[in-house]
Write a protein that holds these residues in place. Structure first.
Motif, PDB file in Angstrom:
ATOM      1  N   ARG A 146     -14.933   1.747 -10.311  1.00 50.01           N
ATOM      2  CA  ARG A 146     -14.318   2.084  -9.026  1.00 50.01           C
ATOM      3  C   ARG A 146     -12.822   1.812  -9.077  1.00 50.01           C
ATOM      4  NH1 ARG A 146     -17.383  -2.841  -6.214  1.00 50.01           N
ATOM      5  NH2 ARG A 146     -18.953  -1.919  -7.534  1.00 50.01           N
ATOM      6  N   GLU A 147     -12.135   2.388  -8.106  1.00 52.05           N
ATOM      7  CA  GLU A 147     -10.694   2.182  -7.947  1.00 52.05           C
ATOM      8  C   GLU A 147     -10.435   1.665  -6.536  1.00 52.05           C
ATOM      9  OE1 GLU A 147      -6.666   4.893  -7.372  1.00 52.05           O
ATOM     10  OE2 GLU A 147      -8.307   5.681  -8.609  1.00 52.05           O
ATOM     11  N   ASN A 148      -9.889   0.474  -6.442  1.00 52.14           N
ATOM     12  CA  ASN A 148      -9.548  -0.096  -5.135  1.00 52.14           C
ATOM     13  C   ASN A 148      -8.152   0.352  -4.734  1.00 52.14           C
ATOM     14  OD1 ASN A 148     -11.998  -1.603  -5.101  1.00 52.14           O
ATOM     15  ND2 ASN A 148     -11.045  -3.157  -6.403  1.00 52.14           N
ATOM     16  N   TYR A 149      -7.953   0.571  -3.445  1.00 49.12           N
ATOM     17  CA  TYR A 149      -6.643   1.047  -2.987  1.00 49.12           C
ATOM     18  C   TYR A 149      -6.377   0.536  -1.575  1.00 49.12           C
ATOM     19  CZ  TYR A 149      -9.331   4.419  -0.239  1.00 49.12           C
ATOM     20  OH  TYR A 149     -10.213   4.990   0.641  1.00 49.12           O
ATOM     21  N   THR A 150      -5.094   0.490  -1.230  1.00 50.49           N
ATOM     22  CA  THR A 150      -4.649   0.203   0.135  1.00 50.49           C
ATOM     23  C   THR A 150      -3.558   1.214   0.482  1.00 50.49           C
ATOM     24  OG1 THR A 150      -3.043  -1.418  -0.701  1.00 50.49           O
ATOM     25  CG2 THR A 150      -5.165  -2.272   0.066  1.00 50.49           C
ATOM     26  N   ARG A 151      -3.455   1.587   1.759  1.00 48.33           N
ATOM     27  CA  ARG A 151      -2.469   2.582   2.159  1.00 48.33           C
ATOM     28  C   ARG A 151      -2.011   2.328   3.582  1.00 48.33           C
ATOM     29  NH1 ARG A 151      -4.776   7.498   2.808  1.00 48.33           N
ATOM     30  NH2 ARG A 151      -3.048   8.731   2.024  1.00 48.33           N
ATOM     31  N   LYS A 152      -0.747   2.617   3.848  1.00 45.95           N
ATOM     32  CA  LYS A 152      -0.247   2.671   5.210  1.00 45.95           C
ATOM     33  C   LYS A 152      -0.325   4.123   5.652  1.00 45.95           C
ATOM     34  CE  LYS A 152       3.669   1.725   8.256  1.00 45.95           C
ATOM     35  NZ  LYS A 152       5.063   1.214   8.385  1.00 45.95           N
ATOM     36  N   LEU A 153      -1.073   4.375   6.742  1.00 39.88           N
ATOM     37  CA  LEU A 153      -1.325   5.745   7.186  1.00 39.88           C
ATOM     38  C   LEU A 153      -0.353   6.214   8.247  1.00 39.88           C
ATOM     39  CD1 LEU A 153      -5.194   5.408   7.431  1.00 39.88           C
ATOM     40  CD2 LEU A 153      -3.888   6.369   5.539  1.00 39.88           C
ATOM     41  N   ALA A 154       0.103   5.281   9.093  1.00 42.67           N
ATOM     42  CA  ALA A 154       1.038   5.597  10.177  1.00 42.67           C
ATOM     43  C   ALA A 154       1.627   4.278  10.635  1.00 42.67           C
ATOM     44  CB  ALA A 154       0.317   6.317  11.319  1.00 42.67           C
ATOM     45  N   ASP A 155       2.466   4.317  11.668  1.00 40.16           N
ATOM     46  CA  ASP A 155       3.001   3.073  12.202  1.00 40.16           C
ATOM     47  C   ASP A 155       1.842   2.200  12.670  1.00 40.16           C
ATOM     48  OD1 ASP A 155       5.574   3.849  11.713  1.00 40.16           O
ATOM     49  OD2 ASP A 155       5.970   4.537  13.769  1.00 40.16           O
ATOM     50  N   ASN A 156       1.756   0.998  12.099  1.00 40.99           N
ATOM     51  CA  ASN A 156       0.747   0.015  12.487  1.00 40.99           C
ATOM     52  C   ASN A 156      -0.683   0.497  12.247  1.00 40.99           C
ATOM     53  OD1 ASN A 156       0.283  -2.632  13.470  1.00 40.99           O
ATOM     54  ND2 ASN A 156      -0.389  -1.800  15.426  1.00 40.99           N
ATOM     55  N   LEU A 157      -0.882   1.340  11.247  1.00 43.33           N
ATOM     56  CA  LEU A 157      -2.217   1.817  10.905  1.00 43.33           C
ATOM     57  C   LEU A 157      -2.395   1.745   9.388  1.00 43.33           C
ATOM     58  CD1 LEU A 157      -4.776   3.001  12.205  1.00 43.33           C
ATOM     59  CD2 LEU A 157      -3.888   5.274  11.690  1.00 43.33           C
TER      60      LEU A 157
END
Length: 567
Positions: A295-306
């Protein structure tokens, strides 16, 4: 010298308590905590719906189309109910967009109950169920899944509910809720399997390849959340709210919302084990894919405060006309350590005991064991205090004897002070000679207090972080051991016990210092008003046992002195 050291240690304890109180006050006013975990605070959230969230991209696995599906009306959400939770599932992606924990209530602010509530004229509102997943205005917290590697169904694809029961009926132990979605010639049957008395949900994706060629999809498991503090959380608490990754190699790694915004990836990305999750005070949501699958773990900022955190799990190639299944467990509920250990290795580490984890863990274990015997967390704390005092008594006994002998020598110490006046050097030499002759350790009186400090601080973290003690009653007016005493009875009893305790100890020869020591119990009592009642209970029982032990030693020293005088 002995009383000087004792006073210094008491001032250290006072300073430590004052620092803890100041830290709670900082948190109350919205500032970050000076100790322990931090709650990531960000800008106000933009209104964003489930449909607007962009699915992840896995290197070499393709990209999910960016166009958004039509938003589904809230009335069209599918309600699923078990004995523990009531879920709202959005057919648009078969996404979990709402959850009520039927056995967990939001805590009533302690300023609305008891004596403070009467003084302020506040009346507590009926306690509401704790909500974790939600998609209401600016509050977003959803669990999403889908396929990548082609034009496959994602969490934006419209799914259809397969007819069947939506409530766990009496006498049934499991409930299956199925959704079907299709895109690009690939059909996905997403099945949520619920078990009675379990917060863990088994989530399976059965993938049917209806194309004319082989496909090799990957399944992503994603949690998306705004960065705000949980609704209903006490303003006197500053527990960590953010994401976390666990793998066997790197173990437990927090990834704050701020780190995600900065693009930091200080966690293990590629693994075939572990889990990803979002933590808040007392509760956690975590995806646990099948162990042993890359598996590949990831984190992302999608929008302001999201923000989102997820894990992309590989699937084997699927031939035309064939099908394959990928499975994972979604846990979303209280940080019950026994439950979490059963879900996945390391999942219980979401219970954050700060830098005293090495001591807090054994204390929690002992508390849990005692609770299994007496069935009440308050009495478990009382028994814990008795056990700790019994273990430390051999070490504390020397301190009690030193205090008793120093009290017995108080008239002689006063005479020395009158003899030497302001000549501090000769006074200290004479006192040290007297200590040597009477075999007194001037530092010994500090030992009982010093030995209690680590236990006191560790119990502080146990009460702060353990959901088992949340809303746990003791007796009568104490209905929540993790919250301050609403009627101030325990702090008042603690003040009385400290006054008695200081009366049993030698009085400082300096009148000014004696007055300061006399005020110390009231200062401590005022600070302990804001501490968890379970912590005050521990200190009160500790004081009572110390009084009994010190009184017994004082009487023994007095009998020895009278015996010597009669001879």
């Amino acid at each position: 010298m002995g009383s000087d050291i004792q006073r210094a240690l008491l001032w250290i304890l006072f300073g430590l308590s004052a620092f803890m109180l100041y830290d709670r006050w900082q948190v109350y006013n919205g500032h970050p905590s000076l100790i322990g975990a931090d709650t990531e605070q960000t800008a106000p959230a933009n209104t964003a719906s489930n449909a607007s969230v962009t699915p992840p991209t896995a290197t070499g696995s393709g990209v999910v189309p960016q166009e958004a599906a039509p938003a589904v009306k809230k009335a069209d959400l599918i309600t699923v109910e078990t004995d523990l939770v009531k879920l709202s599932i959005d057919p648009n992606g078969a996404v979990i967009a709402g959850s009520q924990l039927l056995k967990e209530k939001q805590q009533v602010p302690w300023t609305d109950v008891g004596l403070v509530g009467m003084i302020l004229g506040n009346k507590p509102e009926p306690a509401k169920d704790v909500e974790l997943f939600t998609d209401k205005g600016k509050k977003i917290y959803v669990a999403q899944t889908g396929l990548i590697g082609g034009a496959f169904p994602t969490h934006k694809t419209e799914f259809k509910l397969v007819p069947g029961p939506l409530k766990l009926e009496d006498g049934k132990n499991t409930l299956e809720v199925k959704f079907e979605g299709e895109a690009g010639g690939v059909k996905v049957v997403k099945t949520y399997t619920f078990e009675r008395n379990h917060y863990g949900i088994k989530v399976s994706h059965q993938v049917f390849n209806n194309t004319g060629h082989e496909i090799k999809p990957s399944v992503y498991y994603q949690l998306t959340r705004d960065g705000d503090k949980p609704e209903g959380e006490s303003t006197m608490v500053n527990a960590y709210t953010g994401t976390a990754v666990y793998t066997e190699k790197e173990k437990f790694q927090k990834v704050s919302f701020g780190d995600i915004a900065d693009g930091d990836r200080d966690y293990q990305v590629n693994a075939d084990n572990g889990w990803i999750g979002i933590i808040q005070h007392y509760f956690v949501s975590a995806w646990v894919p099948t162990q042993g699958v890359n598996r590949e773990n990831y984190t992302r900022k999608l929008a302001d405060n999201l923000y989102s955190i997820g894990s992309i799990a590989e699937m084997n190639a699927i031939a035309p006309g064939a099908n394959a299944t990928a499975e994972a467990v979604l846990y979303s509920g209280p940080q019950d350590q026994e439950r979490l250990e059963q879900i996945a290795p390391g999942l219980s580490l979401v219970v954050d005991y700060g830098w005293l984890t090495f001591l807090a863990k054994p204390i929690y274990w002992l508390l849990s064991f005692l609770h299994s015997i007496v069935g009440n967390w308050g009495w478990a704390i009382v028994l814990l205090t008795c056990i700790v005092k019994a273990i430390l008594y051999p070490l504390s006994l020397a301190g009690y004897r030193s205090m008793a002998k120093m009290k017995d020598l108080a008239p002689r110490m006063k005479a020395l002070k009158e003899k030497y006046g302001d000549d501090k050097q000769r006074l200290n030499m004479a006192m040290m000679e007297m200590y040597k002759t009477e075999k007194i350790n001037p530092v010994g009186g500090c030992l009982p207090i010093l030995l209690q400090l680590p236990v006191f601080l560790a119990l502080y973290w146990v009460l702060l972080a353990s959901v088992e003690l949340r809303d746990a009653p003791w007796i009568l007016w104490v209905t929540d051991l993790a919250a301050p005493d609403p009627w101030f009875i325990l702090p008042v009893l603690m003040i009385i016990s400290m006054v008695i305790q200081f009366k049993l100890n030698p009085t400082p020869p300096d009148p000014m210092q004696a007055k300061m020591m006399a005020f110390m119990p009231f200062i401590f009592g005022a600070m302990f008003i804001f501490f968890a009642s379970g912590l005050v209970l521990y200190w009160l029982v500790n004081n009572i046992l110390s009084i009994v032990q010190q009184y017994a030693v004082n009487k023994q020293i007095e009998r020895d002195r009278l015996k010597r005088q009669s001879n």
